[in-house]
Structure formats: structure tokens, C-alpha cells
Design a protein around this motif. Structure first.
Motif, mmCIF file in Angstrom:
data_model
loop_
_atom_site.group_PDB
_atom_site.id
_atom_site.type_symbol
_atom_site.label_atom_id
_atom_site.label_comp_id
_atom_site.label_asym_id
_atom_site.label_seq_id
_atom_site.Cartn_x
_atom_site.Cartn_y
_atom_site.Cartn_z
ATOM 1 N N LEU A 22 0.869 -1.179 0.000
ATOM 2 C CA LEU A 22 0.000 0.000 0.000
ATOM 3 C C LEU A 22 0.901 1.224 0.000
ATOM 4 O O LEU A 22 1.818 1.313 0.813
ATOM 5 N N THR A 23 0.638 2.158 -0.903
ATOM 6 C CA THR A 23 1.446 3.375 -0.953
ATOM 7 C C THR A 23 0.706 4.579 -0.401
ATOM 8 O O THR A 23 1.267 5.668 -0.364
ATOM 9 N N SER A 24 -0.529 4.390 0.032
ATOM 10 C CA SER A 24 -1.309 5.498 0.593
ATOM 11 C C SER A 24 -0.849 5.782 2.022
ATOM 12 O O SER A 24 -0.169 4.974 2.653
ATOM 13 N N ARG A 31 -8.122 2.972 6.216
ATOM 14 C CA ARG A 31 -9.351 2.410 5.640
ATOM 15 C C ARG A 31 -9.046 1.157 4.824
ATOM 16 O O ARG A 31 -9.747 0.153 4.915
ATOM 17 N N MET A 32 -7.998 1.214 4.026
ATOM 18 C CA MET A 32 -7.616 0.054 3.210
ATOM 19 C C MET A 32 -7.248 -1.137 4.095
ATOM 20 O O MET A 32 -7.643 -2.263 3.826
ATOM 21 N N LEU A 33 -6.508 -0.875 5.156
ATOM 22 C CA LEU A 33 -6.148 -1.949 6.090
ATOM 23 C C LEU A 33 -7.393 -2.511 6.778
ATOM 24 O O LEU A 33 -7.522 -3.718 6.955
ATOM 25 N N ASP A 34 -8.327 -1.626 7.150
ATOM 26 C CA ASP A 34 -9.579 -2.067 7.779
ATOM 27 C C ASP A 34 -10.420 -2.925 6.838
ATOM 28 O O ASP A 34 -11.155 -3.810 7.278
ATOM 29 N N LEU A 35 -10.317 -2.671 5.524
ATOM 30 C CA LEU A 35 -11.042 -3.468 4.533
ATOM 31 C C LEU A 35 -10.389 -4.829 4.302
ATOM 32 O O LEU A 35 -10.933 -5.674 3.601
ATOM 33 N N THR A 41 -3.215 -10.652 0.401
ATOM 34 C CA THR A 41 -4.660 -10.794 0.273
ATOM 35 C C THR A 41 -5.015 -10.924 -1.201
ATOM 36 O O THR A 41 -4.541 -10.151 -2.030
ATOM 37 N N GLU A 42 -5.850 -11.914 -1.525
ATOM 38 C CA GLU A 42 -6.280 -12.097 -2.913
ATOM 39 C C GLU A 42 -7.414 -11.126 -3.231
ATOM 40 O O GLU A 42 -8.344 -10.972 -2.450
ATOM 41 N N TYR A 57 -14.564 -4.995 -6.428
ATOM 42 C CA TYR A 57 -13.546 -6.019 -6.175
ATOM 43 C C TYR A 57 -14.061 -7.003 -5.132
ATOM 44 O O TYR A 57 -14.774 -6.616 -4.210
ATOM 45 N N HIS A 58 -13.679 -8.257 -5.279
ATOM 46 C CA HIS A 58 -13.987 -9.274 -4.278
ATOM 47 C C HIS A 58 -12.766 -9.375 -3.381
ATOM 48 O O HIS A 58 -11.675 -9.738 -3.840
ATOM 49 N N ILE A 59 -12.949 -9.016 -2.107
ATOM 50 C CA ILE A 59 -11.855 -8.987 -1.139
ATOM 51 C C ILE A 59 -12.302 -9.690 0.130
ATOM 52 O O ILE A 59 -13.259 -9.251 0.775
ATOM 53 N N ARG A 60 -11.666 -10.788 0.456
ATOM 54 C CA ARG A 60 -11.947 -11.527 1.705
ATOM 55 C C ARG A 60 -13.437 -11.805 1.906
ATOM 56 O O ARG A 60 -13.999 -11.566 2.966
ATOM 57 N N GLY A 61 -14.108 -12.256 0.867
ATOM 58 C CA GLY A 61 -15.497 -12.657 0.977
ATOM 59 C C GLY A 61 -16.509 -11.532 0.847
ATOM 60 O O GLY A 61 -17.703 -11.765 0.974
#
Length: 79
Positions: A22-24, A31-35, A41-42, A57-61
Motif C-alpha cells: 500500500l502506498t497510501s 481504511r484500506m487496512l480495515d477493509l 490478500t487475494e 472487487y472481491h476482497i476476503r469474501g
């Protein structure tokens, strides 16, 4: 930087990638980490909106919509 890494917003619809970096910064990074967007992560690009932004996007279900501005800060490796 490895040549196999691309920004998430360039991941073609229907393709899978693994989060590598992550470059943010600041609140957006949190927020990205919380998601669940942590290393290895696939992520699957499901579909683009009619105007092309945001992309689902499909992320962790879960299905998450991210704007290009946000997804450009996530580097993935195409799998």
C-alpha cells in the motif's frame, strides 16, 4: 520494484491479484487496512461501473467498490 507489480486500478476485470504494498498514507491507508487489504490478500476485479469508476472487487469474501484514486495506491501481483 518488481516488474510483475501493477496498480490495482489496472487489474483487468475477471483477473486475480495479490496485494503486495500500500502506498497510501493517513486515513486512506487505515481504511484500506480495515477493509482487509494487507499483504498477500487475494483480490478479484469483478466489474466496472458504466463510466469505468468505481470498480467492484472481491476482497476476503466481500464485494467492495473502490475509486481509481484509491485503488491506484495499492500494488498487486497478478496471479
Amino acid at each position: 520494484m518488481d516488474n510483475n507489480f501493477i496498480q490495482l486500478n489496472y487489474l483487468p476485470v475477471g483477473k486475480k491479484g495479490r496485494v503486495k504494498m500500500l502506498t497510501s498514507q493517513g486515513a486512506i491507508r487505515r481504511r484500506m487496512l480495515d477493509l482487509g487489504l494487507i499483504a498477500d490478500t487475494e483480490v478479484v476485479a469483478l466489474q466496472k461501473s458504466p463510466l469505468g469508476d468505481p470498480v467492484a472487487y472481491h476482497i476476503r469474501g466481500a464485494v467492495i467498490a473502490l475509486r481509481s484514486e484509491e485503488s491506484s495506491k495499492i500494488l498487486v501481483e497478478i496471479t
